[in-house]
Design an enzyme around this catalytic site. Structure first.
Site, PDB file in Angstrom:
ATOM      1  N   THR A  20      -9.667 -15.677  70.911  1.00 14.52           N
ATOM      2  CA  THR A  20      -9.114 -17.030  70.920  1.00 14.52           C
ATOM      3  C   THR A  20      -7.600 -17.027  70.774  1.00 14.52           C
ATOM      4  O   THR A  20      -6.918 -17.925  71.268  1.00 14.52           O
ATOM      5  CB  THR A  20      -9.782 -17.856  69.802  1.00 14.52           C
ATOM      6  OG1 THR A  20     -11.168 -17.950  70.109  1.00 14.52           O
ATOM      7  CG2 THR A  20      -9.197 -19.241  69.683  1.00 14.52           C
ATOM      8  N   TYR A  34     -12.644 -24.272  74.748  1.00 17.75           N
ATOM      9  CA  TYR A  34     -11.581 -23.553  75.458  1.00 17.75           C
ATOM     10  C   TYR A  34     -12.180 -22.257  75.957  1.00 17.75           C
ATOM     11  O   TYR A  34     -13.322 -21.924  75.653  1.00 17.75           O
ATOM     12  CB  TYR A  34     -10.410 -23.252  74.504  1.00 17.75           C
ATOM     13  CG  TYR A  34     -10.870 -22.437  73.315  1.00 17.75           C
ATOM     14  CD1 TYR A  34     -11.327 -23.054  72.155  1.00 17.75           C
ATOM     15  CD2 TYR A  34     -10.913 -21.047  73.376  1.00 17.75           C
ATOM     16  CE1 TYR A  34     -11.808 -22.315  71.087  1.00 17.75           C
ATOM     17  CE2 TYR A  34     -11.381 -20.298  72.311  1.00 17.75           C
ATOM     18  CZ  TYR A  34     -11.829 -20.937  71.167  1.00 17.75           C
ATOM     19  OH  TYR A  34     -12.315 -20.198  70.123  1.00 17.75           O
ATOM     20  N   THR A 100     -12.087 -13.453  66.751  1.00 14.20           N
ATOM     21  CA  THR A 100     -12.462 -13.460  65.335  1.00 14.20           C
ATOM     22  C   THR A 100     -13.952 -13.187  65.100  1.00 14.20           C
ATOM     23  O   THR A 100     -14.348 -12.874  63.986  1.00 14.20           O
ATOM     24  CB  THR A 100     -12.095 -14.805  64.683  1.00 14.20           C
ATOM     25  OG1 THR A 100     -12.739 -15.848  65.423  1.00 14.20           O
ATOM     26  CG2 THR A 100     -10.603 -15.018  64.660  1.00 14.20           C
ATOM     27  N   ASP A 101     -14.778 -13.309  66.157  1.00 19.23           N
ATOM     28  CA  ASP A 101     -16.230 -13.187  65.935  1.00 19.23           C
ATOM     29  C   ASP A 101     -16.647 -11.795  65.442  1.00 19.23           C
ATOM     30  O   ASP A 101     -17.552 -11.674  64.616  1.00 19.23           O
ATOM     31  CB  ASP A 101     -16.994 -13.534  67.221  1.00 19.23           C
ATOM     32  CG  ASP A 101     -16.938 -15.030  67.516  1.00 19.23           C
ATOM     33  OD1 ASP A 101     -16.453 -15.785  66.646  1.00 19.23           O
ATOM     34  OD2 ASP A 101     -17.383 -15.444  68.600  1.00 19.23           O
ATOM     35  N   LYS A 173     -15.780 -13.209  58.465  1.00 15.29           N
ATOM     36  CA  LYS A 173     -15.653 -14.590  58.966  1.00 15.29           C
ATOM     37  C   LYS A 173     -16.752 -15.407  58.314  1.00 15.29           C
ATOM     38  O   LYS A 173     -17.938 -15.188  58.546  1.00 15.29           O
ATOM     39  CB  LYS A 173     -15.790 -14.605  60.487  1.00 15.29           C
ATOM     40  CG  LYS A 173     -15.533 -15.968  61.122  1.00 15.29           C
ATOM     41  CD  LYS A 173     -15.583 -15.870  62.641  1.00 15.29           C
ATOM     42  CE  LYS A 173     -15.216 -17.190  63.303  1.00 15.29           C
ATOM     43  NZ  LYS A 173     -15.161 -17.067  64.773  1.00 15.29           N
ATOM     44  N   GLU A 294     -35.625  -4.616  43.737  1.00 14.76           N
ATOM     45  CA  GLU A 294     -36.415  -5.292  44.787  1.00 14.76           C
ATOM     46  C   GLU A 294     -37.414  -4.356  45.471  1.00 14.76           C
ATOM     47  O   GLU A 294     -38.550  -4.720  45.684  1.00 14.76           O
ATOM     48  CB  GLU A 294     -35.539  -5.929  45.871  1.00 14.76           C
ATOM     49  CG  GLU A 294     -34.901  -7.236  45.490  1.00 14.76           C
ATOM     50  CD  GLU A 294     -35.908  -8.366  45.331  1.00 14.76           C
ATOM     51  OE1 GLU A 294     -37.059  -8.234  45.774  1.00 14.76           O
ATOM     52  OE2 GLU A 294     -35.523  -9.387  44.738  1.00 14.76           O
TER      53      GLU A 294
HETATM   54  N1  LIG Z   1     -11.939 -17.478  67.298  1.00 14.43           N
HETATM   55  C1  LIG Z   1     -12.343 -16.527  68.169  1.00 14.43           C
HETATM   56  O1  LIG Z   1     -11.577 -15.633  68.441  1.00 14.43           O
HETATM   57  C2  LIG Z   1     -13.734 -16.620  68.705  1.00 14.43           C
HETATM   58  C3  LIG Z   1     -13.997 -15.948  70.025  1.00 14.43           C
HETATM   59  N2  LIG Z   1     -15.362 -16.193  70.422  1.00 14.43           N
HETATM   60  C4  LIG Z   1     -13.833 -14.431  69.943  1.00 14.43           C
HETATM   61  O2  LIG Z   1     -14.267 -13.820  69.014  1.00 14.43           O
HETATM   62  O3  LIG Z   1     -13.261 -13.861  70.847  1.00 14.43           O
END
Ligand SMILES: NC(=O)C[C@H](N)C(=O)O
Length: 337
Positions: A20, A34, A100-101, A173, A294
């Site tokens: 992103t 986007y 970020t994923d 995340k 557990e």
């Molecule tokens: N905020 C992001 O970067 C999400 C995007 N789907 C990615 O991981 O490339």
């Protein structure tokens, strides 16, 4: 005079992978709708002219993808390029722009396999650069600031999001719609404010220079898969994953990595067939799984992931399996890294 200042600045290479932070939407109001991985590295650098006050920056486009599509081969490719740059005398720090994923997975992978004390910073953004209040510019500025700072050396791979400096090992995340998305159960290591880093704590786990893993000796990564647990879960996914060739299965368990009585017999049988069973937890704010709590891990010869979430446990299991197939060694690694 200008040439002198230029020379005093650190040399930072930005490796761009997409995400992103390189995303573009139809309009300024599109903060969540986007396309990721649209903008090239030269344009990203040109968008933050202030970077040139922090460091001599140059960019390289390593790939251009959304991070959910990153493969093991992509990880190895990136890891090898980082190692080459880290070995180079004219590179002081490395920044990786990333979606970020799976940013937390890549950051942890690099933290395990890069043999350098030079700063390696992984950074992304929650909004595309075309959106109002886009966070990528400042995140990137902060990443270059940390990458060019001597204080950041030897602290393992770091993540700069939302003004915080997080350990690449611990950070995850936690939410997908806020710019305050990245958190660690154990807190950030520091803050970046106006291009200066302020440190508060250090990572306690083995990383980079002190790691027994080295990207230069890793040819490929074995297949490690994750099976999610919940009420009324069946053993179908576990069996299918093993059948398709998984060398280890990460149990993304409920609570402290608990395992349903409907699943236990299948996992015992899979372990007897040579598949490693690694218990982790999918609780949101951070799991904490202990041996023989557990489930009788000693008796079943299972491994616990301790505080690593399932996706990070998968990364360590893959890297660890390049060195050993012994469950006791695997467990040692899960305590130490
Ligand atoms: N905020 C992001 O970067 C999400 C995007 N789907 C990615 O991981 O490339």
């Amino acid at each position: 005079k200008e040439v002198e200042t230029q020379q005093k600045l650190a040399n930072v290479v930005i490796l761009a992978t997409g995400g992103t932070i390189a995303g573009a939407g139809a309009g300024a109001a599109n903060s969540a709708t986007y396309q990721a991985a649209k903008v090239g590295i030269e344009q990203l650098i040109a968008g933050v002219p202030e970077l040139s006050q922090l460091a001599n920056v140059r960019g390289e486009q390593v790939m251009q993808i959304a991070s959910e599509s990153i493969t093991n081969d992509n990880l190895l490719q990136l890891g090898r390029r980082v190692a080459e740059l880290a070995d180079s005398n004219d590179v002081d720090g490395i920044v990786i722009t990333h979606g970020t994923d799976t940013l937390e997975e890549t950051a942890y992978f690099l933290n395990l396999v890069e043999k350098t004390d030079k700063p390696i910073i992984v950074v992304g953004s929650m909004r595309p650069g075309t959106a109002m209040s886009a966070d990528g510019m400042l995140n990137l500025y902060n990443a270059v600031a940390v990458a060019s700072s001597k204080d950041a050396r030897g602290k393992g791979v770091l993540v700069t999001m939302n003004d915080e400096i997080q350990s690449g090992r611990d950070v995850s995340k936690m939410i997908n719609i806020k710019t305050e998305a990245f958190k660690s159960a154990w807190g950030p290591l520091g803050m970046v404010v106006e291009g200066k880093s302020y440190w508060f704590r250090l990572p306690a786990k083995r990383h980079t220079m002190d790691s027994e893993f080295d990207i230069k000796t890793i040819k490929s990564l074995p297949d490690v898969e994750i099976a999610y647990s919940y009420g009324n879960v069946s053993d179908t996914a576990y069996k299918a994953l093993a059948q398709s060739g998984a060398k280890a299965i990460i149990h993304a368990g409920t609570g402290n990595g608990s395992v349903s009585s409907r699943v236990v017999p299948a996992l015992q049988a899979l372990r007897k067939d040579g598949v490693h069973i690694i218990r982790s937890s999918h609780v949101n704010a951070g799991g904490f799984v202990l041996r023989n709590a557990e489930q009788p891990d000693d008796k079943y010869d299972w491994v616990v992931a301790h505080d690593l979430n399932p996706q990070k446990a998968r990364i360590l299991a893959m890297v660890a399996l390049t060195k050993t197939n012994d469950s006791k060694e695997l467990q040692r690694m899960f305590w130490e890294y």
